[in-house]
Design an enzyme around this catalytic site. Structure first.
Site, PDB file in Angstrom:
ATOM      1  N   ILE A  13       2.940  36.381  -6.990  1.00  0.00           N
ATOM      2  CA  ILE A  13       2.387  37.581  -7.607  1.00  0.00           C
ATOM      3  C   ILE A  13       3.209  38.814  -7.251  1.00  0.00           C
ATOM      4  O   ILE A  13       3.496  39.658  -8.109  1.00  0.00           O
ATOM      5  CB  ILE A  13       0.913  37.757  -7.177  1.00  0.00           C
ATOM      6  CG1 ILE A  13       0.060  36.644  -7.803  1.00  0.00           C
ATOM      7  CG2 ILE A  13       0.376  39.133  -7.572  1.00  0.00           C
ATOM      8  CD1 ILE A  13      -1.336  36.550  -7.225  1.00  0.00           C
ATOM      9  N   ASP A  58       7.962  44.896   8.833  1.00  0.00           N
ATOM     10  CA  ASP A  58       7.024  44.088   9.613  1.00  0.00           C
ATOM     11  C   ASP A  58       5.675  44.786   9.566  1.00  0.00           C
ATOM     12  O   ASP A  58       5.471  45.811  10.215  1.00  0.00           O
ATOM     13  CB  ASP A  58       7.516  43.960  11.055  1.00  0.00           C
ATOM     14  CG  ASP A  58       6.587  43.137  11.938  1.00  0.00           C
ATOM     15  OD1 ASP A  58       5.539  42.673  11.437  1.00  0.00           O
ATOM     16  OD2 ASP A  58       6.910  42.964  13.128  1.00  0.00           O
ATOM     17  N   ASN A  86       0.177  43.220  -1.258  1.00  0.00           N
ATOM     18  CA  ASN A  86       0.000  41.841  -1.719  1.00  0.00           C
ATOM     19  C   ASN A  86       0.152  40.807  -0.611  1.00  0.00           C
ATOM     20  O   ASN A  86      -0.250  39.657  -0.777  1.00  0.00           O
ATOM     21  CB  ASN A  86       1.024  41.553  -2.836  1.00  0.00           C
ATOM     22  CG  ASN A  86       1.001  40.119  -3.310  1.00  0.00           C
ATOM     23  OD1 ASN A  86       0.012  39.653  -3.859  1.00  0.00           O
ATOM     24  ND2 ASN A  86       2.090  39.403  -3.080  1.00  0.00           N
ATOM     25  N   SER A 147      -9.211  38.670  -3.406  1.00  0.00           N
ATOM     26  CA  SER A 147      -9.500  37.338  -3.946  1.00  0.00           C
ATOM     27  C   SER A 147     -10.991  37.243  -4.233  1.00  0.00           C
ATOM     28  O   SER A 147     -11.806  37.811  -3.503  1.00  0.00           O
ATOM     29  CB  SER A 147      -9.107  36.260  -2.935  1.00  0.00           C
ATOM     30  OG  SER A 147      -9.646  35.000  -3.313  1.00  0.00           O
ATOM     31  N   TYR A 166     -10.279  33.080   5.530  1.00  0.00           N
ATOM     32  CA  TYR A 166      -9.676  33.809   4.407  1.00  0.00           C
ATOM     33  C   TYR A 166     -10.728  34.602   3.647  1.00  0.00           C
ATOM     34  O   TYR A 166     -10.542  35.788   3.358  1.00  0.00           O
ATOM     35  CB  TYR A 166      -8.974  32.820   3.488  1.00  0.00           C
ATOM     36  CG  TYR A 166      -8.345  33.444   2.268  1.00  0.00           C
ATOM     37  CD1 TYR A 166      -7.198  34.216   2.378  1.00  0.00           C
ATOM     38  CD2 TYR A 166      -8.884  33.229   1.001  1.00  0.00           C
ATOM     39  CE1 TYR A 166      -6.604  34.776   1.254  1.00  0.00           C
ATOM     40  CE2 TYR A 166      -8.302  33.786  -0.124  1.00  0.00           C
ATOM     41  CZ  TYR A 166      -7.169  34.565   0.005  1.00  0.00           C
ATOM     42  OH  TYR A 166      -6.586  35.114  -1.116  1.00  0.00           O
ATOM     43  N   LYS A 170     -11.021  38.698   3.336  1.00  0.00           N
ATOM     44  CA  LYS A 170     -10.916  39.389   2.055  1.00  0.00           C
ATOM     45  C   LYS A 170     -12.154  40.245   1.785  1.00  0.00           C
ATOM     46  O   LYS A 170     -12.049  41.339   1.203  1.00  0.00           O
ATOM     47  CB  LYS A 170     -10.684  38.389   0.924  1.00  0.00           C
ATOM     48  CG  LYS A 170      -9.275  37.815   0.889  1.00  0.00           C
ATOM     49  CD  LYS A 170      -8.233  38.925   0.712  1.00  0.00           C
ATOM     50  CE  LYS A 170      -6.832  38.387   0.563  1.00  0.00           C
ATOM     51  NZ  LYS A 170      -5.823  39.460   0.399  1.00  0.00           N
ATOM     52  N   VAL A 199      -4.401  31.911  -9.817  1.00  0.00           N
ATOM     53  CA  VAL A 199      -3.016  32.023 -10.269  1.00  0.00           C
ATOM     54  C   VAL A 199      -2.172  30.868  -9.745  1.00  0.00           C
ATOM     55  O   VAL A 199      -2.300  30.450  -8.596  1.00  0.00           O
ATOM     56  CB  VAL A 199      -2.408  33.367  -9.807  1.00  0.00           C
ATOM     57  CG1 VAL A 199      -1.017  33.549 -10.409  1.00  0.00           C
ATOM     58  CG2 VAL A 199      -3.317  34.528 -10.213  1.00  0.00           C
ATOM     59  N   THR A 201       0.489  29.963  -8.150  1.00  0.00           N
ATOM     60  CA  THR A 201       1.532  30.328  -7.200  1.00  0.00           C
ATOM     61  C   THR A 201       1.850  29.134  -6.312  1.00  0.00           C
ATOM     62  O   THR A 201       1.133  28.134  -6.314  1.00  0.00           O
ATOM     63  CB  THR A 201       1.081  31.501  -6.321  1.00  0.00           C
ATOM     64  OG1 THR A 201      -0.063  31.084  -5.552  1.00  0.00           O
ATOM     65  CG2 THR A 201       0.710  32.715  -7.164  1.00  0.00           C
TER      66      THR A 201
END
Length: 266
Positions: A13, A58, A86, A147, A166, A170, A199, A201
């Site tokens: 993305i 970084d 992103n 997400s 995750y 998010k 998506v 990816t």
């Protein structure tokens, strides 16, 4: 002319954001990456488009981010229109459900803490480093690529009970963006948490290690939208998200939206 900084631009993305934005020669695009080791395609694109600037940085280091912001400022005259964050980390035990961590407390701690670092703490580091540039920009937009996993209703209806760390991170990232929207409203700065959809990816395909896993995820997502047939391309996702970003203003600042600009996640 608009200036854009894409954090996490090596592939997927992030790369597609750089590709579509740099296609307009009036845009100045800064592709922020962790390492040149995996930046082959990005370097090839930049070789043919002089409005792309690739910068290693970084996001875990505030001082490095400050230096990166200063490098951008030297090109733009001390301003930045749009920051798109992103970069993300998916977790260390994405396959486990909450109860499956019983007796695996070390794994649980890692699965929660590491995504929170990358998907929340480092996001704050990045935004704070770039705020002086955003304050002087014309558009003054900060975008957090999130997400649907971070939406409570998506989890409740789909019954997808894994990707614990995750999803938690998010959801937390969305709160942070709403906090920034509240804090910066008086300065005309707007923020948005934006889901790209499902998506195709490399990261997404890595999770689909078998046709059975794909069918299981598809079945879960069809509980939310029976019309879902599979993943969409990065090209389709980014084109849709750029339309949402274009329409972002004070009326929807701080919201969590899909790539469609609503709550139709897929």
């Amino acid at each position: 002319m608009s200036s854009w900084a894409i954090v996490g631009a090596t592939r997927g993305i992030g790369f597609e954001y750089v590709n579509q934005l740099s296609a307009d020669s009036q845009n100045t695009v800064f592709a922020l990456i962790r390492s040149q080791k995996t930046a082959g395609p990005l370097n090839e694109l930049a070789a043919s488009r002089k409005n792309i600037h690739i910068l290693e940085t970084d996001i875990s280091n505030p001082e490095t981010l400050k230096d990166t912001a200063e490098q951008i400022g030297k090109v733009t005259g001390g301003k930045l229109d749009v920051l798109i964050h992103n970069a993300f980390f998916h977790g260390t035990a994405a396959e486990l459900t909450p109860s499956a961590f019983h007796g695996k407390e070390a794994e649980l701690e890692s699965d929660l803490i590491e995504p929170l670092k990358v998907n929340v703490l480092h996001v704050i580091y990045t935004i704070n480093a770039f705020l002086p540039l955003i304050r002087k920009g014309a558009q003054k937009k900060i975008i957090y690529i999130s997400s649907a996993s971070g939406d409570i209703e998506v989890t409740r209806i789909s019954e997808l009970s894994n990707t614990v760390g995750y999803s938690v991170s998010k959801a937390a990232g969305g709160i942070v963006m709403a906090k920034y929207a509240a804090e910066l409203k008086g300065e005309g700065i707007v923020t948005l948490s934006l889901s790209p959809g499902w998506v195709e990816t490399d990261a997404a395909k890595a999770m689909l290690s078998s046709p059975e896993i794909f069918k299981a995820i598809l079945s879960a997502l069809q509980k939310l939208d029976p019309n879902v047939k599979g993943m969409i391309s990065p090209e389709e996702s980014v084109e849709a998200m750029l339309s949402v970003i274009k329409d972002l203003d004070g009326n929807n600042s701080g919201k969590f939206l899909s790539h469609r600009g609503n709550l139709n996640w897929f």
